[in-house]
Motif scaffolding. Structure first.
Motif, PDB file in Angstrom:
ATOM      1  N   PRO A  15       0.835  -1.439   0.016  1.00  0.00           N
ATOM      2  CA  PRO A  15       0.069   0.253   0.199  1.00  0.00           C
ATOM      3  C   PRO A  15       1.028   1.282  -0.044  1.00  0.00           C
ATOM      4  O   PRO A  15       0.280   2.312   0.248  1.00  0.00           O
ATOM      5  CB  PRO A  15      -0.930  -0.068   1.398  1.00  0.00           C
ATOM      6  N   ALA A  16       2.165   1.243  -0.277  1.00  0.00           N
ATOM      7  CA  ALA A  16       2.955   2.218  -0.374  1.00  0.00           C
ATOM      8  C   ALA A  16       4.189   1.923  -1.364  1.00  0.00           C
ATOM      9  O   ALA A  16       5.286   2.093  -1.242  1.00  0.00           O
ATOM     10  CB  ALA A  16       3.420   2.840   1.104  1.00  0.00           C
ATOM     11  N   LEU A  53       1.272 -26.016 -17.156  1.00  0.00           N
ATOM     12  CA  LEU A  53       1.894 -26.165 -15.820  1.00  0.00           C
ATOM     13  C   LEU A  53       2.007 -24.739 -14.985  1.00  0.00           C
ATOM     14  O   LEU A  53       2.217 -24.885 -13.829  1.00  0.00           O
ATOM     15  CB  LEU A  53       3.181 -26.879 -15.963  1.00  0.00           C
ATOM     16  N   LEU A  54       2.211 -23.766 -15.738  1.00  0.00           N
ATOM     17  CA  LEU A  54       2.456 -22.552 -15.104  1.00  0.00           C
ATOM     18  C   LEU A  54       0.957 -21.863 -14.315  1.00  0.00           C
ATOM     19  O   LEU A  54       0.094 -21.660 -14.868  1.00  0.00           O
ATOM     20  CB  LEU A  54       2.920 -21.427 -15.697  1.00  0.00           C
ATOM     21  N   LYS A  55       1.001 -21.706 -13.049  1.00  0.00           N
ATOM     22  CA  LYS A  55       0.014 -20.969 -12.532  1.00  0.00           C
ATOM     23  C   LYS A  55      -0.145 -19.620 -12.043  1.00  0.00           C
ATOM     24  O   LYS A  55      -0.978 -18.826 -11.861  1.00  0.00           O
ATOM     25  CB  LYS A  55      -0.477 -22.159 -11.247  1.00  0.00           C
ATOM     26  N   LEU A  56       1.229 -19.191 -11.717  1.00  0.00           N
ATOM     27  CA  LEU A  56       1.426 -17.934 -11.103  1.00  0.00           C
ATOM     28  C   LEU A  56       1.303 -16.632 -12.252  1.00  0.00           C
ATOM     29  O   LEU A  56       1.854 -17.128 -13.396  1.00  0.00           O
ATOM     30  CB  LEU A  56       2.920 -17.809 -10.526  1.00  0.00           C
ATOM     31  N   ASP A  57       0.681 -15.538 -11.917  1.00  0.00           N
ATOM     32  CA  ASP A  57       0.475 -14.613 -12.757  1.00  0.00           C
ATOM     33  C   ASP A  57       0.549 -13.349 -11.888  1.00  0.00           C
ATOM     34  O   ASP A  57       0.320 -13.246 -10.850  1.00  0.00           O
ATOM     35  CB  ASP A  57      -0.514 -14.603 -13.748  1.00  0.00           C
ATOM     36  N   VAL A  58       0.886 -12.167 -12.765  1.00  0.00           N
ATOM     37  CA  VAL A  58       0.932 -10.931 -12.178  1.00  0.00           C
ATOM     38  C   VAL A  58      -0.415 -10.216 -11.566  1.00  0.00           C
ATOM     39  O   VAL A  58      -0.239  -9.209 -10.743  1.00  0.00           O
ATOM     40  CB  VAL A  58       1.579  -9.933 -13.080  1.00  0.00           C
ATOM     41  N   ASP A  59      -1.722 -11.044 -11.873  1.00  0.00           N
ATOM     42  CA  ASP A  59      -2.854 -10.156 -11.388  1.00  0.00           C
ATOM     43  C   ASP A  59      -2.797 -10.486  -9.853  1.00  0.00           C
ATOM     44  O   ASP A  59      -3.903 -10.059  -9.237  1.00  0.00           O
ATOM     45  CB  ASP A  59      -3.923 -10.719 -12.304  1.00  0.00           C
ATOM     46  N   ARG A  60      -2.263 -11.318  -9.156  1.00  0.00           N
ATOM     47  CA  ARG A  60      -2.174 -11.721  -7.704  1.00  0.00           C
ATOM     48  C   ARG A  60      -1.518 -10.688  -6.930  1.00  0.00           C
ATOM     49  O   ARG A  60      -1.396 -10.530  -5.761  1.00  0.00           O
ATOM     50  CB  ARG A  60      -1.766 -12.820  -7.657  1.00  0.00           C
ATOM     51  N   PHE A  61      -0.980  -9.548  -7.676  1.00  0.00           N
ATOM     52  CA  PHE A  61       0.022  -8.522  -6.904  1.00  0.00           C
ATOM     53  C   PHE A  61      -0.840  -7.127  -7.104  1.00  0.00           C
ATOM     54  O   PHE A  61      -1.134  -6.656  -8.156  1.00  0.00           O
ATOM     55  CB  PHE A  61       1.173  -8.651  -7.505  1.00  0.00           C
ATOM     56  N   TYR A  62      -0.906  -6.370  -6.149  1.00  0.00           N
ATOM     57  CA  TYR A  62      -1.672  -5.352  -6.040  1.00  0.00           C
ATOM     58  C   TYR A  62      -0.759  -4.064  -5.279  1.00  0.00           C
ATOM     59  O   TYR A  62       0.088  -4.326  -4.400  1.00  0.00           O
ATOM     60  CB  TYR A  62      -2.765  -5.255  -5.045  1.00  0.00           C
ATOM     61  N   GLY A  63      -0.979  -2.805  -5.816  1.00  0.00           N
ATOM     62  CA  GLY A  63      -0.062  -1.668  -5.244  1.00  0.00           C
ATOM     63  C   GLY A  63      -0.920  -0.519  -5.006  1.00  0.00           C
ATOM     64  O   GLY A  63      -1.847  -0.490  -5.993  1.00  0.00           O
ATOM     65  N   ILE A  64      -0.593   0.467  -4.169  1.00  0.00           N
ATOM     66  CA  ILE A  64      -1.212   1.808  -4.282  1.00  0.00           C
ATOM     67  C   ILE A  64      -0.006   2.761  -4.249  1.00  0.00           C
ATOM     68  O   ILE A  64       0.831   2.462  -3.208  1.00  0.00           O
ATOM     69  CB  ILE A  64      -2.164   1.935  -2.838  1.00  0.00           C
ATOM     70  N   ILE A 108      -2.108  -2.233  -9.900  1.00  0.00           N
ATOM     71  CA  ILE A 108      -1.475  -0.768  -9.403  1.00  0.00           C
ATOM     72  C   ILE A 108      -2.382   0.415  -9.477  1.00  0.00           C
ATOM     73  O   ILE A 108      -2.646   0.712 -10.606  1.00  0.00           O
ATOM     74  CB  ILE A 108       0.066  -0.573 -10.007  1.00  0.00           C
ATOM     75  N   ILE A 109      -2.851   1.022  -8.571  1.00  0.00           N
ATOM     76  CA  ILE A 109      -3.563   2.020  -8.582  1.00  0.00           C
ATOM     77  C   ILE A 109      -2.854   3.491  -8.041  1.00  0.00           C
ATOM     78  O   ILE A 109      -2.062   3.311  -7.127  1.00  0.00           O
ATOM     79  CB  ILE A 109      -5.068   2.036  -7.958  1.00  0.00           C
ATOM     80  N   CYS A 110      -3.143   4.650  -8.747  1.00  0.00           N
ATOM     81  CA  CYS A 110      -2.539   5.887  -8.148  1.00  0.00           C
ATOM     82  C   CYS A 110      -3.481   6.238  -7.127  1.00  0.00           C
ATOM     83  O   CYS A 110      -4.847   6.875  -7.829  1.00  0.00           O
ATOM     84  CB  CYS A 110      -2.236   6.938  -9.469  1.00  0.00           C
TER      85      CYS A 110
END
Length: 308
Positions: A15-16, A53-64, A108-110
């Motif tokens: 969040p920062a 076989l790949l399950k991880l992706d960037v959409d599980r990461f969040y930021g402010i 990621i949001i501003c």
């Protein structure tokens, strides 16, 4: 297989986030872990379609991030790391793998993190299901002391610490502790702070100025965290010197505190014999806000002496 499913379902929030360094490194390490999992599961067998076989992706990461430009950099940095890790997978399994077109995106949001409902970054679901929550909240909130805050920051502090007497002496970073603690305890639809929800639990950790574990700030911040939000400290790094490679960067003395609203038995504190050196781990039964082993307590500021 269950472990692979677990890590692919985790959600991370900074969040920062600034330019996204904490998110980028977290994603890299998880992708490396996933690569080891796949190699173990395949046991040397030929892989025909690595994408399955790949399950991880960037959409599980969040930021402010409150500033527009760094928030855009963070978004691009996550995609760049995703590409680098895809190239690593290609080298490992002999298949060229690339995610094009980009169907998923880091979130990621501003925005002003202290005025934003963190849960709103995730698609809303009924709270009682407890499925769509952040599993980890972590980062490096701004290091701003009480005398250096601008007008907007002082207003944010008043907003977060509404009704808390004496909060004007606290550092800016403490507002993220309160927001994170409130998120941890908002497990149920009615946000009953005295009842734990049955859903997933959130663990938090912040790099912070060491002043929040010293002097008058401890009593103000941690009494609020203990009494209102039932927070327990899980681990901590005592004071160490931290900086980056930016030109003219001023290194600062910081701590790291990991916490949530539930207790664990495996608590650890990391101590630095030399603030520029490496830490050594100490297991403790309980860790208090002064980052020493002992009961949860805080010394309150007094106007009058204890005795004549």
């Amino acid at each position: 297989i269950r472990f692979h499913e677990k890590i692919s379902g985790l959600r991370f929030l900074d969040p920062a986030c600034g330019c996204g360094n904490f998110l980028v490194i977290s994603y890299r390490e998880l992708r490396l872990l996933e690569l080891e999992i796949i190699k173990t599961l395949q046991k040397g067998q030929q892989v025909f379609d690595i994408q399955e076989l790949l399950k991880l992706d960037v959409d599980r990461f969040y930021g402010i991030e409150i500033e527009e430009f760094p928030s855009q950099i963070a978004q691009v940095a996550m995609w760049l790391m995703d590409h680098q890790m895809n190239m690593r997978v290609s080298e490992e399994f002999g298949q060229y793998f690339v995610r094009l077109p980009l169907r998923k995106s880091p979130n990621i949001i501003c925005a002003n993190a202290l005025r934003t409902d963190w849960q709103s970054l995730i698609e809303p679901v009924p709270w009682e299901k407890g499925e769509q929550r952040f599993d980890f909240i972590y980062g490096n909130p701004p290091f701003v002391g009480k005398h250096l805050m601008n007008t907007a920051q002082k207003e944010d502090m008043e907003f977060v610490f509404s009704g808390v007497k004496g909060a004007g002496v606290l550092d800016f970073v403490t507002a993220w502790y309160i927001k994170a603690a409130a998120y941890c305890t908002s497990q149920l639809p009615n946000h009953d702070l005295n009842v734990m929800g049955s859903g997933r639990k959130t663990i938090c950790a912040f790099v912070s100025t060491n002043s929040i574990s010293q002097g008058e700030q401890v009593g103000l911040l941690w009494n609020e965290l203990f009494n209102r939000y039932k927070i327990k400290i899980h681990f901590a790094h005592r004071t160490f010197k931290w900086g980056n490679e930016a030109r003219g960067n001023a290194a600062v003395h910081v701590i790291i505190i990991g916490f949530s609203n539930f207790d664990i038995s495996d608590k650890k504190v990391y101590e630095y014999e030399n603030i520029k050196g490496e830490p050594h781990e100490i297991k403790v039964k309980n860790l208090n806000p002064y980052l020493v082993e002992g009961k949860d307590f805080c010394l309150q500021a007094r106007v009058f002496p204890i005795c004549p």
